[in-house]
Write a protein that holds these residues in place. Structure first.
Motif, PDB file in Angstrom:
ATOM      1  N   ASN A  62       0.874  -1.255  -0.058  1.00  0.00           N
ATOM      2  CA  ASN A  62      -0.206   0.116  -0.018  1.00  0.00           C
ATOM      3  C   ASN A  62       0.921   1.210  -0.047  1.00  0.00           C
ATOM      4  O   ASN A  62       0.508   2.464  -0.565  1.00  0.00           O
ATOM      5  CB  ASN A  62      -0.843  -0.083   1.358  1.00  0.00           C
ATOM      6  N   GLU A  63       1.913   1.272   0.701  1.00  0.00           N
ATOM      7  CA  GLU A  63       2.832   2.318   0.630  1.00  0.00           C
ATOM      8  C   GLU A  63       3.408   2.510  -0.655  1.00  0.00           C
ATOM      9  O   GLU A  63       3.579   3.737  -1.091  1.00  0.00           O
ATOM     10  CB  GLU A  63       4.216   2.349   1.549  1.00  0.00           C
ATOM     11  N   PHE A  64       3.707   1.442  -1.632  1.00  0.00           N
ATOM     12  CA  PHE A  64       4.258   1.605  -2.982  1.00  0.00           C
ATOM     13  C   PHE A  64       3.129   2.216  -3.658  1.00  0.00           C
ATOM     14  O   PHE A  64       3.301   3.041  -4.823  1.00  0.00           O
ATOM     15  CB  PHE A  64       4.517   0.168  -3.456  1.00  0.00           C
ATOM     16  N   ASN A  65       1.961   1.714  -3.534  1.00  0.00           N
ATOM     17  CA  ASN A  65       0.517   2.542  -3.972  1.00  0.00           C
ATOM     18  C   ASN A  65       0.489   3.869  -4.108  1.00  0.00           C
ATOM     19  O   ASN A  65       0.498   4.475  -4.791  1.00  0.00           O
ATOM     20  CB  ASN A  65      -0.790   1.985  -3.579  1.00  0.00           C
TER      21      ASN A  65
ATOM     22  N   ALA B 158       7.252  12.656 -11.765  1.00  0.00           N
ATOM     23  CA  ALA B 158       8.582  12.616 -12.084  1.00  0.00           C
ATOM     24  C   ALA B 158       8.892  12.105 -13.551  1.00  0.00           C
ATOM     25  O   ALA B 158       9.927  11.990 -13.864  1.00  0.00           O
ATOM     26  CB  ALA B 158       9.395  11.842 -11.203  1.00  0.00           C
ATOM     27  N   GLY B 159       7.652  11.874 -14.283  1.00  0.00           N
ATOM     28  CA  GLY B 159       7.814  11.493 -15.589  1.00  0.00           C
ATOM     29  C   GLY B 159       8.251   9.941 -15.640  1.00  0.00           C
ATOM     30  O   GLY B 159       8.535   9.548 -16.744  1.00  0.00           O
ATOM     31  N   SER B 160       7.729   9.182 -14.791  1.00  0.00           N
ATOM     32  CA  SER B 160       7.988   7.733 -14.544  1.00  0.00           C
ATOM     33  C   SER B 160       6.765   7.008 -14.267  1.00  0.00           C
ATOM     34  O   SER B 160       5.487   7.736 -14.042  1.00  0.00           O
ATOM     35  CB  SER B 160       9.090   7.265 -13.601  1.00  0.00           C
ATOM     36  N   GLU B 161       6.664   5.782 -14.188  1.00  0.00           N
ATOM     37  CA  GLU B 161       5.461   5.323 -13.567  1.00  0.00           C
ATOM     38  C   GLU B 161       6.020   3.678 -12.965  1.00  0.00           C
ATOM     39  O   GLU B 161       6.961   3.222 -13.624  1.00  0.00           O
ATOM     40  CB  GLU B 161       4.249   5.071 -14.662  1.00  0.00           C
ATOM     41  N   ILE B 162       5.189   2.891 -12.336  1.00  0.00           N
ATOM     42  CA  ILE B 162       5.410   1.598 -11.705  1.00  0.00           C
ATOM     43  C   ILE B 162       4.854   0.802 -12.875  1.00  0.00           C
ATOM     44  O   ILE B 162       3.670   0.727 -12.908  1.00  0.00           O
ATOM     45  CB  ILE B 162       4.970   1.448 -10.311  1.00  0.00           C
ATOM     46  N   GLU B 163       5.687   0.659 -13.885  1.00  0.00           N
ATOM     47  CA  GLU B 163       5.135  -0.483 -14.947  1.00  0.00           C
ATOM     48  C   GLU B 163       6.029  -1.785 -14.808  1.00  0.00           C
ATOM     49  O   GLU B 163       6.392  -2.150 -13.773  1.00  0.00           O
ATOM     50  CB  GLU B 163       5.367   0.157 -16.301  1.00  0.00           C
ATOM     51  N   THR B 164       5.992  -2.362 -15.946  1.00  0.00           N
ATOM     52  CA  THR B 164       6.314  -3.762 -16.056  1.00  0.00           C
ATOM     53  C   THR B 164       7.707  -4.243 -15.307  1.00  0.00           C
ATOM     54  O   THR B 164       7.815  -4.971 -14.184  1.00  0.00           O
ATOM     55  CB  THR B 164       6.451  -4.289 -17.514  1.00  0.00           C
ATOM     56  N   VAL B 165       8.774  -3.496 -15.465  1.00  0.00           N
ATOM     57  CA  VAL B 165      10.014  -3.709 -14.784  1.00  0.00           C
ATOM     58  C   VAL B 165       9.996  -3.322 -13.470  1.00  0.00           C
ATOM     59  O   VAL B 165      10.442  -4.069 -12.581  1.00  0.00           O
ATOM     60  CB  VAL B 165      11.099  -2.759 -15.527  1.00  0.00           C
TER      61      VAL B 165
ATOM     62  N   ALA C 281      -0.465  -8.347  -3.037  1.00  0.00           N
ATOM     63  CA  ALA C 281      -2.265  -8.473  -3.382  1.00  0.00           C
ATOM     64  C   ALA C 281      -2.657  -7.155  -3.480  1.00  0.00           C
ATOM     65  O   ALA C 281      -3.596  -7.164  -4.307  1.00  0.00           O
ATOM     66  CB  ALA C 281      -2.926  -9.533  -2.831  1.00  0.00           C
ATOM     67  N   THR C 282      -2.387  -6.417  -2.781  1.00  0.00           N
ATOM     68  CA  THR C 282      -3.149  -5.152  -2.693  1.00  0.00           C
ATOM     69  C   THR C 282      -2.510  -4.107  -3.673  1.00  0.00           C
ATOM     70  O   THR C 282      -2.863  -2.884  -3.566  1.00  0.00           O
ATOM     71  CB  THR C 282      -3.179  -4.356  -1.324  1.00  0.00           C
ATOM     72  N   ARG C 283      -1.819  -4.417  -4.482  1.00  0.00           N
ATOM     73  CA  ARG C 283      -1.062  -3.658  -5.466  1.00  0.00           C
ATOM     74  C   ARG C 283      -2.025  -2.676  -6.307  1.00  0.00           C
ATOM     75  O   ARG C 283      -3.007  -3.568  -6.868  1.00  0.00           O
ATOM     76  CB  ARG C 283      -0.073  -4.255  -6.180  1.00  0.00           C
ATOM     77  N   GLU C 284      -1.944  -1.671  -6.727  1.00  0.00           N
ATOM     78  CA  GLU C 284      -2.770  -0.889  -7.767  1.00  0.00           C
ATOM     79  C   GLU C 284      -1.892  -0.624  -9.044  1.00  0.00           C
ATOM     80  O   GLU C 284      -2.053   0.417  -9.631  1.00  0.00           O
ATOM     81  CB  GLU C 284      -3.076   0.452  -6.841  1.00  0.00           C
ATOM     82  N   TRP C 285      -0.779  -1.124  -9.154  1.00  0.00           N
ATOM     83  CA  TRP C 285       0.105  -0.833 -10.388  1.00  0.00           C
ATOM     84  C   TRP C 285       0.464  -2.200 -11.029  1.00  0.00           C
ATOM     85  O   TRP C 285       0.387  -3.266 -10.714  1.00  0.00           O
ATOM     86  CB  TRP C 285       1.611  -0.425  -9.926  1.00  0.00           C
TER      87      TRP C 285
END
Length: 113
Positions: free
Chosen positions: A62-65, A74-81, A109-113
């Motif tokens: 949830n903190e990562f969410n 910052a022009g980035s995102e939590i994506e595949t890598v 399991a609670t990830r939103e990315w």
């Protein structure tokens, strides 16, 4: 309380994110701090089983969410890598603390990315 688990100290948490310039180092560092706080919690009060472990890892997830917005700004995102690197770090931590049979997906399991 600093992390003392020797197996965790050998791990390069979020390794692939640090290697990729797409992810700002200062934000990856914040992610690493989330994981280290998780390790500290595991050492301070070891979970009695997988259900307790999942509660702790999902709180960290949830903190990562919450951190996801900072990546976007910052022009980035939590994506595949990033997803793979974060998930791998959670799994390596679980194994380091004796939870070899932890389900990698249940850890985050609670990830939103």
């Amino acid at each position: 309380m600093p992390v003392t688990n020797p197996d965790v100290l050998k791990i390069r948490l979020l390794r692939d994110m640090y290697k990729d310039n797409y992810f700002p180092d200062h934000l990856v560092k914040r992610g690493e701090e989330i994981l280290l706080r998780l390790c500290e919690a595991l050492e301070k009060s070891p979970p009695g089983g997988l259900a307790e472990l999942y509660m702790l890892t999902q709180q960290a997830t949830n903190e990562f969410n919450d951190l996801q917005k900072a990546f976007e700004e910052a022009g980035s995102e939590i994506e595949t890598v990033a997803r793979d690197s974060i998930g791998e770090s959670f799994y390596l931590i679980a194994r380091a603390y004796g939870f070899e049979n932890a389900d990698p997906e249940a850890l985050i399991a609670t990830r939103e990315w």
